[in-house]
Design an enzyme around this catalytic site. Structure first.
Site, short mmCIF file in Angstrom:
data_model
loop_
_atom_site.label_atom_id
_atom_site.label_comp_id
_atom_site.label_asym_id
_atom_site.label_seq_id
_atom_site.Cartn_x
_atom_site.Cartn_y
_atom_site.Cartn_z
N SER A 207 32.61 40.68 34.47
CA SER A 207 33.66 40.86 35.47
C SER A 207 34.84 39.93 35.19
CB SER A 207 33.11 40.62 36.86
OG SER A 207 32.76 39.26 36.99
N ARG A 211 38.24 41.85 34.44
CA ARG A 211 39.25 41.75 35.47
C ARG A 211 40.61 41.41 34.84
NH1 ARG A 211 37.17 38.10 38.03
NH2 ARG A 211 36.06 39.31 39.59
N ASN A 215 43.64 44.21 34.39
CA ASN A 215 44.92 43.98 35.06
C ASN A 215 46.07 43.94 34.07
OD1 ASN A 215 45.08 43.41 38.09
ND2 ASN A 215 43.14 42.48 37.49
#
Lengths: 270, 156
Positions: A207, A211, A215
């Site tokens: 994660s 992440r 993004n």
């Protein structure tokens, strides 16, 4: 670069790579962009190069300030550097209550480095690749954090530290117990516990890196799409860049903060 | 978007950067900040202390001033008293001196009057004798009547 939209986007998302082939080390070229696809012995020269250069810039700026650091009245530059140090330090102190010489510098490095890598996203997407093209370099991705290798390398390093400190603080027995006796404290539940805790443990680095990667990759892609729009791109580009300014900071901060949180969890003995 | 050896390159770079930060950047800046915090804290404490000292000094100064005023008032009183005394004694001296002078003058006058009277007596007695001689020209012997004349003179 008179190409179709698809070609334009593909061009922007293609890394400059060097890989070990049967005929020795070779760069991918405009004629054969997928030369290195599927070959593990490949280096993404552009993202890795920019990542290292940005890291060195970070070290240079902070080292210069550290050498000149005075305990008297600080200059404006030193104030700025100390502001960042204090920001990282207070976040680390709020979260991590043990004594560890590594965590605060690690947090600072991650925060500043990821911030600088993300910041490359704000340079208009055609400038540096265009310049490189004029110099004969076919591909150049300048935002390191849009490369999944870069983000995973960082999160895996953090993951190794999590494992290391878990074992160091709790011992192998304690760490094993944490993985097998939680959340159901019964010997019969060991397989279920192992699956649950194992997933939770593995989810941390995945994660963490996905992440940041997600993004930044999405942000970069939108910049590329906006750049396709001709003159309309100007206001849109401005608006997205403004929003992205927040994302850049936020993602760097989240990466640092989660690293600190995970490491402090690794230090906690239940 | 394949995974490849970039992973290792980035990991090595990260290890180096974190190590460098830990070794050569963080301790220096952290020490500088901590030391400055201490300095500022000391400075603030010193400022508080000197404020306190100032208050004490002001109090002391006020007290000294008050004492000085009291002393000055006392001195003034003494001086006034002394002045009155001096004036009084000077008056007394002047009065006694004046009395002495007056007494001296009186005595002199008395003496003068006495002398003048004596003179006058002598002259009157001579005059009386001369007059009596003239009146009693004949056979009256002055020397024979001297006792009478003397008693006459004494009566004057």
């Amino acid at each position: 670069m008179a190409e179709t939209s698809t070609g334009y986007i593909k061009h922007h998302l293609q890394n400059l790579q060097v890989c070990s082939t049967d005929a020795g080390w070779a760069f991918n070229t405009a004629e054969n962009p997928t030369l290195c696809a599927g070959n593990f012995m490949t280096f993404n020269v552009d993202t890795l190069g920019f990542s290292v250069v940005l890291g060195l810039i970070f070290l240079w700026i902070f080292r210069r300030s550290a050498k000149k650091a005075t305990t008297g009245v600080p200059g404006k530059f030193q104030c700025f550097i100390e502001l960042i140090i204090d920001f990282v330090d207070s976040n680390v102190k709020d979260t991590f209550h043990g004594k560890n010489k590594l965590i605060a510098p690690l947090g600072l490095t991650i925060f500043a480095w990821v911030y600088l890598m993300n910041l490359m996203d704000l340079i208009p997407v055609d400038w540096i690749p265009g310049l490189a093209h004029a110099m004969g370099v076919p591909y150049l991705k300048i935002v390191p954090s849009t490369d999944v290798n870069i983000t995973f390398a960082m999160s895996i390093s953090v993951f190794i530290l999590i494992i290391y400190y878990s074992i160091k603080v709790k011992g192998i027995g304690g760490f094993t117990k944490e993985l097998t006796m939680n959340p159901f404290n019964h010997w019969a539940a060991i397989p279920i516990n192992l699956v649950l805790e194992g997933a939770a443990l593995l989810a941390k680095p995945i994660s963490l890196s996905l992440r940041l990667f997600g993004n930044m990759y999405a942000g970069e892609l939108i910049f590329i799409l906006i750049a396709l729009m001709g003159w309309y791109q100007l206001p849109l580009h401005f608006g997205w860049a403004l929003l992205h300014l927040l994302v850049i900071f936020l993602q760097a901060f989240i990466f640092m903060m989660l690293t600190v949180v995970y490491l402090s969890l690794a230090h906690e003995d239940h | 978007m394949d995974f490849n050896a970039t992973l290792f390159g980035q990991t090595i770079a990260m290890i180096f950067f974190v190590w460098f930060t830990m070794k050569y950047i963080w301790p220096l800046l952290d020490t500088a900040i901590t030391e400055r915090q201490e300095k500022i804290a000391d400075g603030l404490a010193a400022a508080d202390r000197s404020q306190h000292d100032l208050e004490l000094a002001q109090k002391k100064a006020a007290e000294t001033m008050r004492e000085a005023k009291e002393k000055a008032a006392e001195l003034l009183d003494q001086a006034k008293k002394r002045h009155a005394e001096i004036v009084d004694s000077a008056k007394d001296d002047a009065r006694t001196e004046a009395e002495k002078i007056i007494a001296g003058a009186n005595a002199e006058i008395e003496q003068e009057v006495h002398r003048a009277r004596e003179e006058l007596r002598k002259q009157v007695s001579v005059l009386a004798v001369a007059g009596a001689e003239k009146i009693l020209q004949r056979n009256i012997d002055a020397s024979a009547q001297a006792d009478i004349l003397d008693s006459l003179v004494a009566e004057l």
